[in-house]
Design a protein around this motif. Structure first.
Motif, mmCIF file in Angstrom:
data_model
loop_
_atom_site.group_PDB
_atom_site.id
_atom_site.type_symbol
_atom_site.label_atom_id
_atom_site.label_comp_id
_atom_site.label_asym_id
_atom_site.label_seq_id
_atom_site.Cartn_x
_atom_site.Cartn_y
_atom_site.Cartn_z
ATOM 1 N N ASN A 25 0.799 -1.227 0.000
ATOM 2 C CA ASN A 25 0.000 0.000 0.000
ATOM 3 C C ASN A 25 0.829 1.274 0.000
ATOM 4 O O ASN A 25 0.275 2.374 -0.007
ATOM 5 C CB ASN A 25 -0.940 0.014 1.206
ATOM 6 N N CYS A 64 -1.659 2.114 -8.683
ATOM 7 C CA CYS A 64 -1.804 3.573 -8.768
ATOM 8 C C CYS A 64 -2.196 4.002 -10.179
ATOM 9 O O CYS A 64 -3.123 4.797 -10.379
ATOM 10 C CB CYS A 64 -0.502 4.267 -8.357
ATOM 11 N N ASN A 83 -3.221 5.093 3.272
ATOM 12 C CA ASN A 83 -4.670 4.948 3.251
ATOM 13 C C ASN A 83 -5.137 4.265 4.539
ATOM 14 O O ASN A 83 -4.327 3.910 5.400
ATOM 15 C CB ASN A 83 -5.125 4.177 2.006
ATOM 16 N N SER A 84 -6.421 4.071 4.669
ATOM 17 C CA SER A 84 -6.974 3.506 5.904
ATOM 18 C C SER A 84 -6.512 2.066 6.139
ATOM 19 O O SER A 84 -6.304 1.646 7.285
ATOM 20 C CB SER A 84 -8.504 3.560 5.864
ATOM 21 N N ASN A 122 -1.465 11.421 8.313
ATOM 22 C CA ASN A 122 -1.540 10.198 7.494
ATOM 23 C C ASN A 122 -0.416 10.106 6.464
ATOM 24 O O ASN A 122 -0.655 9.938 5.257
ATOM 25 C CB ASN A 122 -2.899 10.103 6.787
ATOM 26 N N CYS A 158 -3.612 0.736 5.185
ATOM 27 C CA CYS A 158 -2.226 0.808 5.628
ATOM 28 C C CYS A 158 -2.146 1.324 7.069
ATOM 29 O O CYS A 158 -1.364 0.817 7.884
ATOM 30 C CB CYS A 158 -1.439 1.718 4.690
#
Length: 396
Positions: free
Chosen positions: A192, A341, A251-252, A213, A254
């Motif tokens: 990720n 990506c 991201n959430s 983040n 990860c």
């Protein structure tokens, strides 16, 4: 001699019943010749070097092999894949040749031709695996006396930038199988973020900014023998290039993996402290590393690859030969991240910053094939949009 007779055309023939219960006829121009040929045939029969059906062609055997050995155990999508490989890559070249006449030279030539026509290593390998399995079964059932696919080498893929990227299915299956294992969080973070293995191994909790983040990539962990070392040692070093010092968004998925890893790391560290001073001394220099072994020692590429290998072996344990996942290294997670990506429509310049490449050209060069496929897919999407608008206009 027994079983030997002279024919009307003055030639001699002999007969015997082989190990398959089939009556075999042997011929010769003289008694001596037919006796020699008979002795040779019986010897081949005793040594199991003869075959049950000398006239069977490869196409016939493929259908028999599929019906008897594959259909009862494989999934429907595997059957479709097998048929595609055989009918498009193998049958046009070898399908009409007798099974017993196919040589290693012909199979090598087939693989070389596929490579010359632009097929990648994965396709060549699947073709070889299919042929090898077919001939192994044929050998067991005495349709051939040897396996010509055994030992055939796949031509090296010398094209620039040939990288192993996991498909979406492979990625999902791998992570599902890895759940609950010690390095699961490491795999999730790798796939990720696209961090290089050494960058992952060097991460500490201080490098993670959960408020914004992001991961601050500032160093790498090397396992090498430097001047003054008596053996390979772990060393912290600067990232690969100046642009490798970067901030990578998380991201959430990860973020969740990182939080779990911090908890796991804390538990392992507290357990190690119970083992006495000698153990604590070993982890003093690297005790803050987020990803370590079960013994709180640093990771290197060999340990990383072995952990991946164990998961792949577990997946392949219950899979048919052609349905197996090809082995890959930890660096493949980086290429998989970049590919996902591009598939998601993220701009190359942004992907370059995630990966820490020195130039945009490097990113474009590495993932040319992915970008070209994206262009084709985008054009198809445009076509479908235009077609919908055209249909709407026709309604007026």
């Amino acid at each position: 001699g027994t079983g030997i007779s002279q024919r009307k055309d003055k030639k001699y023939q002999a007969r015997f019943v082989d190990r398959f219960g089939k009556r075999r006829y042997i011929y010769g121009k003289s008694v001596k010749e037919v006796k020699n040929n008979l002795a040779k045939a019986k010897a081949e029969d005793t040594l199991k070097q003869n075959i049950v059906n000398e006239s069977m062609i490869l196409d016939e055997w493929y259908h028999k092999w599929m019906e008897v050995y594959k259909l009862p155990v494989i999934r429907e999508n595997s059957r479709i894949f097998y048929n595609h490989i055989y009918e498009s890559k193998i049958s046009p070249v070898l399908g009409k040749i007798k099974l017993s006449d196919i040589t290693k030279l012909q199979i090598s030539a087939l693989l070389n031709n596929l490579k010359e026509n632009g097929y990648k290593w994965e396709t060549l390998n699947k073709t070889k695996i299919l042929l090898n399995d077919m001939f192994e079964r044929a050998l067991e059932d005495s349709f051939v006396s040897k396996n010509p696919a055994k030992g055939v080498r796949i031509p090296m893929n010398k094209e620039k930038n040939s990288y192993r990227t996991l498909t979406k299915d492979e990625q999902e299956i791998f992570l599902e199988c890895a759940k609950g294992t010690f390095y699961y969080n490491l795999f999730v973070v790798a796939i990720n973020t696209g961090l290089r293995p050494g960058e992952l191994f060097a991460l500490t909790e201080d490098d993670i900014d959960f408020k914004n983040n992001i991961i601050n990539v500032t160093k790498t962990l090397l396992y090498a023998k430097f001047d003054g070392d008596t053996k390979k040692e772990f060393h912290f070093g600067d990232p690969k290039t100046d642009t490798s010092i970067r901030q990578v968004p998380i991201n959430s998925i990860c973020k969740n993996a990182l939080i779990k890893q911090i908890m796991q790391h804390t538990i392992i560290k507290n357990k190690i402290k119970l083992y006495g001073q000698s153990k604590k001394d070993k982890i003093n220099n690297f005790g803050n590393l987020l990803f370590t072994t079960k013994f709180m020692t640093p990771l290197n590429s060999e340990i990383y690859c072995e952990a991946i290998k164990r998961i792949v072996a577990e997946i392949n344990l219950t899979r048919d030969t052609l349905d197996q996942i090809e082995p890959f290294s930890g660096h493949s997670f980086r290429h998989t991240f970049a590919t996902r990506c591009f598939e998601a429509g993220i701009q190359p310049k942004t992907v370059q910053s995630y990966l820490g490449h020195a130039t945009l050209a490097m990113t474009m060069d590495l993932y040319t094939s992915v970008l070209e496929k994206k262009k084709i897919d985008d054009m198809k999407l445009l076509e479908s949009t235009i077609e919908i608008e055209k249909q709407d206009l026709n309604g007026y």
